[in-house]
Design an enzyme around this catalytic site. Structure first.
Site, mmCIF file in Angstrom:
data_model
loop_
_atom_site.group_PDB
_atom_site.id
_atom_site.type_symbol
_atom_site.label_atom_id
_atom_site.label_comp_id
_atom_site.label_asym_id
_atom_site.label_seq_id
_atom_site.Cartn_x
_atom_site.Cartn_y
_atom_site.Cartn_z
ATOM 1 N N ASN A 196 0.860 -1.193 0.000
ATOM 2 C CA ASN A 196 0.000 0.000 0.000
ATOM 3 C C ASN A 196 0.895 1.241 0.000
ATOM 4 O O ASN A 196 2.120 1.128 -0.042
ATOM 5 C CB ASN A 196 -0.930 -0.031 1.225
ATOM 6 C CG ASN A 196 -0.130 -0.163 2.501
ATOM 7 O OD1 ASN A 196 0.639 0.720 2.856
ATOM 8 N ND2 ASN A 196 -0.275 -1.289 3.193
ATOM 9 N N ASP A 241 -3.997 -6.998 4.817
ATOM 10 C CA ASP A 241 -4.904 -7.949 5.451
ATOM 11 C C ASP A 241 -4.754 -9.351 4.852
ATOM 12 O O ASP A 241 -5.082 -10.341 5.495
ATOM 13 C CB ASP A 241 -6.357 -7.472 5.287
ATOM 14 C CG ASP A 241 -6.633 -6.286 6.200
ATOM 15 O OD1 ASP A 241 -6.140 -6.306 7.344
ATOM 16 O OD2 ASP A 241 -7.308 -5.330 5.761
ATOM 17 N N LYS A 243 10.303 -15.811 -10.961
ATOM 18 C CA LYS A 243 9.430 -14.775 -11.518
ATOM 19 C C LYS A 243 8.338 -15.436 -12.370
ATOM 20 O O LYS A 243 8.638 -16.275 -13.234
ATOM 21 C CB LYS A 243 10.280 -13.829 -12.371
ATOM 22 C CG LYS A 243 9.494 -12.685 -12.921
ATOM 23 C CD LYS A 243 10.361 -11.809 -13.815
ATOM 24 C CE LYS A 243 9.468 -10.843 -14.559
ATOM 25 N NZ LYS A 243 10.152 -10.196 -15.643
ATOM 26 N N PHE A 278 -4.926 2.918 14.570
ATOM 27 C CA PHE A 278 -5.334 3.853 13.521
ATOM 28 C C PHE A 278 -6.437 3.185 12.712
ATOM 29 O O PHE A 278 -6.517 1.961 12.669
ATOM 30 C CB PHE A 278 -4.151 4.168 12.595
ATOM 31 C CG PHE A 278 -3.327 5.336 13.056
ATOM 32 C CD1 PHE A 278 -2.415 5.186 14.097
ATOM 33 C CD2 PHE A 278 -3.449 6.580 12.453
ATOM 34 C CE1 PHE A 278 -1.653 6.260 14.521
ATOM 35 C CE2 PHE A 278 -2.686 7.653 12.869
ATOM 36 C CZ PHE A 278 -1.788 7.504 13.902
ATOM 37 N N LYS A 331 -13.618 -0.926 14.955
ATOM 38 C CA LYS A 331 -12.224 -1.373 15.152
ATOM 39 C C LYS A 331 -11.770 -1.145 16.593
ATOM 40 O O LYS A 331 -11.079 -1.971 17.181
ATOM 41 C CB LYS A 331 -11.287 -0.658 14.166
ATOM 42 C CG LYS A 331 -11.451 -1.174 12.745
ATOM 43 C CD LYS A 331 -10.622 -0.403 11.727
ATOM 44 C CE LYS A 331 -10.951 -0.916 10.325
ATOM 45 N NZ LYS A 331 -10.379 -0.134 9.251
ATOM 46 N N LYS A 366 -10.747 -4.524 18.523
ATOM 47 C CA LYS A 366 -9.318 -4.708 18.812
ATOM 48 C C LYS A 366 -8.976 -4.376 20.265
ATOM 49 O O LYS A 366 -7.820 -4.321 20.643
ATOM 50 C CB LYS A 366 -8.480 -3.893 17.825
ATOM 51 C CG LYS A 366 -8.740 -4.323 16.366
ATOM 52 C CD LYS A 366 -7.951 -3.514 15.352
ATOM 53 C CE LYS A 366 -8.507 -3.741 13.951
ATOM 54 N NZ LYS A 366 -7.513 -4.121 12.957
HETATM 55 O O1 PMT Z 1 2.635 6.026 6.599
HETATM 56 P P1 PMT Z 1 2.033 7.317 6.103
HETATM 57 O O2 PMT Z 1 2.273 7.550 4.670
HETATM 58 O O3 PMT Z 1 2.462 8.490 6.937
HETATM 59 O O4 PMT Z 1 0.452 7.199 6.252
HETATM 60 C C1 PMT Z 1 -0.154 7.135 7.515
HETATM 61 C C2 PMT Z 1 -1.290 6.119 7.537
HETATM 62 C C3 PMT Z 1 -2.414 6.606 6.642
HETATM 63 C C4 PMT Z 1 -0.803 4.749 7.064
HETATM 64 C C5 PMT Z 1 -1.746 6.044 9.024
HETATM 65 O O5 PMT Z 1 -2.234 7.299 9.401
HETATM 66 C C6 PMT Z 1 -2.832 4.987 9.214
HETATM 67 O O6 PMT Z 1 -4.013 5.239 9.073
HETATM 68 N N1 PMT Z 1 -2.415 3.730 9.581
HETATM 69 C C7 PMT Z 1 -3.306 2.587 9.698
HETATM 70 C C8 PMT Z 1 -3.574 2.011 8.343
HETATM 71 C C9 PMT Z 1 -4.412 0.753 8.429
HETATM 72 O O7 PMT Z 1 -3.928 -0.323 8.178
HETATM 73 O O8 PMT Z 1 -5.630 0.925 8.877
HETATM 74 P P2 PMT Z 1 -6.722 -0.254 9.076
HETATM 75 O O9 PMT Z 1 -7.959 0.497 9.315
HETATM 76 O O10 PMT Z 1 -6.665 -1.196 7.942
HETATM 77 O O11 PMT Z 1 -6.251 -1.015 10.367
HETATM 78 C C10 PMT Z 1 -6.715 -0.661 11.663
HETATM 79 C C11 PMT Z 1 -5.632 -0.863 12.698
HETATM 80 O O12 PMT Z 1 -5.321 -2.267 12.799
HETATM 81 C C12 PMT Z 1 -4.328 -0.177 12.367
HETATM 82 O O13 PMT Z 1 -3.812 0.327 13.569
HETATM 83 C C13 PMT Z 1 -3.470 -1.284 11.791
HETATM 84 O O14 PMT Z 1 -2.087 -1.068 12.061
HETATM 85 C C14 PMT Z 1 -3.981 -2.507 12.521
HETATM 86 N N2 PMT Z 1 -3.910 -3.767 11.724
HETATM 87 C C15 PMT Z 1 -4.608 -3.892 10.582
HETATM 88 C C16 PMT Z 1 -4.574 -5.080 9.905
HETATM 89 C C17 PMT Z 1 -3.804 -6.149 10.383
HETATM 90 N N3 PMT Z 1 -3.730 -7.309 9.756
HETATM 91 N N4 PMT Z 1 -3.123 -5.992 11.518
HETATM 92 C C18 PMT Z 1 -3.152 -4.818 12.195
HETATM 93 O O15 PMT Z 1 -2.522 -4.688 13.240
#
Ligand code: PMT
Length: 409
Positions: A217, A286, A296, A332, A346, A350
């Site tokens: 991403n 995810d 490749k 986040f 979330k 979580k």
């Molecule tokens: O890195 P930058 O370019 O500065 O951008 C910042 C950002 C947009 C990446 C940051 O602000 C942000 O939003 N990070 C979380 C991105 C994300 O994966 O969001 P989510 O809504 O999919 O996940 C929710 C939370 O679960 C997040 O804290 C994530 O780290 C966590 N997660 C998600 C999936 C997974 N398999 N394991 C996790 O721990």
């Protein structure tokens, strides 16, 4: 008590440690040793009663400085003038402080080296009391303690526990770690996260399809790295688990570089028990390809479509949420629709204390941007919408709230 991260914590700091006559004197040795190891210049002053419990030679060897004990010993005075000692002191710690010594200070008696030293002091004075339970609860002692508090002295209350006199009650010297914590609060008033260890994740994970391709991403790591900087400014010890990024990682953090979500999962789990808080800014994939091709993958003329079977990655934050004991957990939520509803879900799923929701549809916010606009949702239902600001400022806002959560303010 010591860790590699804050070896330089007290460099340039002059600490005067005063010992008065109590069995807990032996614990002062541990504290002097810690302060010296962490770079402080420690000068020890002992009352004659303290010298009955531990020897000045012990403290001299541990602090690498001469120990002063006698007001009228001209030989000692030649080496270390007690007034000069307090003049350069940044902080004074009396450990242990007996009922007698507390009484002397409260009534302005300065009849030995330590009490005269403190009387001349301009630096903040911390007094770690330790005595028999009945002495401690004695009204005179309590009045003396209150008097000292009112004069601006910092009192470190004793703990409840087994006392040298064979009874159990309040009177035991506070744990060395608590005394250091109190000392840090006074010494570094802006370092509100001193002694706090935080795990931060940043960047995006990469899930390999074959040796040259991956699923990922747009996360740049900027948000997570800004959080690390702010945490360091506030005195926290930081473990940064980061996916691949082009941004230079912050200095002074324990850096763990990972590529895939599974690696990030292992790294986070391996340190989770030792941290006080988690801030999970990483964008974790995810799903990952079920099979990573060894070579490749070639395109075939007869195939117009190509399918990759994906399997689910662990939800790292949700797993940590299940293991959570003391840890403050901040996640986040990167959303393109239904920002608040998704973030709320979330937060609950979580087991978080707070979630930072960002709408990542805007061009100048979220992924890879220098700015961000976030809405903060608290476990208690409180919602705060912050204006557009730099990621550095967002980091400042998040860490300010972490401080509140950590200190239960
Ligand atoms: O890195 P930058 O370019 O500065 O951008 C910042 C950002 C947009 C990446 C940051 O602000 C942000 O939003 N990070 C979380 C991105 C994300 O994966 O969001 P989510 O809504 O999919 O996940 C929710 C939370 O679960 C997040 O804290 C994530 O780290 C966590 N997660 C998600 C999936 C997974 N398999 N394991 C996790 O721990």
């Amino acid at each position: 008590m010591a860790s590699n991260m804050d070896k330089k914590k007290y460099v340039g700091v002059n600490v005067v440690v005063g010992l008065t006559g109590g069995i807990a004197c032996y614990k002062a040795v541990e504290i002097v040793s810690y302060l010296t190891q962490m770079g402080a210049n420690v000068n020890v002053a002992m009352t004659s009663a303290a010298c009955e419990f531990v020897t000045p030679l012990t403290l001299q060897s541990i602090s690498n400085n001469p120990v002063v004990t006698d007001l009228f010993d001209t030989a000692q005075q030649g080496n270390v003038k007690h007034i000069a000692l307090v003049e350069k002191a940044d902080i004074i710690l009396i450990v242990p402080a007996t009922a007698n010594f507390i009484g002397k200070l409260a009534t302005g008696i300065a009849d030995d080296l330590l009490s005269t030293t403190i009387m001349a002091a301009k630096a903040p004075v911390l007094i770690a009391a330790a005595m028999n339970v009945n002495m401690y609860s004695n009204r005179i002692v309590q009045e003396n303690i209150n008097k000292l508090k009112n004069y601006g002295y910092y009192i470190i209350e004793p703990d409840v526990g087994y006392l040298a006199c064979g009874t159990v009650g309040r009177g035991r010297l506070a744990e060395a770690s608590k005394i250091i914590e109190e000392l840090d609060k006074v010494l570094f008033p802006n370092k509100k996260l001193s002694g706090v260890k935080v795990l931060v994740t940043a960047g995006g994970t990469q899930e390999p399809i074959d040796p040259v391709r991956y699923i990922s991403n747009h996360s740049s790591g900027k948000m997570g790295y800004a959080i690390c900087e702010e945490l360091k400014n506030k005195g926290a010890e930081v473990i940064l688990v980061t996916g691949p990024t082009k941004v230079t990682p912050p200095v002074g953090v324990q850096l763990i570089k990972v590529t895939t979500a599974l690696e990030m999962y292992d790294a986070c789990l391996s340190v989770f028990q030792e941290v006080d808080a988690v801030i999970k800014a990483a964008a974790v994939a995810d799903f990952r390809p079920k099979i990573t091709a060894q070579n490749k993958i070639k395109k075939k003329d007869e195939e117009n479509n190509f399918f990759i079977e994906l399997e689910k990655n662990p939800d790292i934050l949700a797993e940590l949420g299940k293991l959570k004991e003391k840890q403050v957990m901040i996640g986040f939520a990167a959303e393109t629709e239904a920002l608040l509803e998704n973030a709320e879900q979330k937060l609950a799923k979580k087991n978080l204390d707070m979630i930072v929701a960002n709408d990542v549809t805007g061009r100048d916010v979220g992924f890879n941007a220098d700015n961000n606009q976030v809405t903060i949702l608290w476990r208690n239902g409180k919602i705060e919408s912050l204006p557009l600001m730099t990621k550095k400022d967002v980091a400042h806002e998040i860490v300010a709230r972490l401080i509140k959560l950590i200190h239960k303010e």
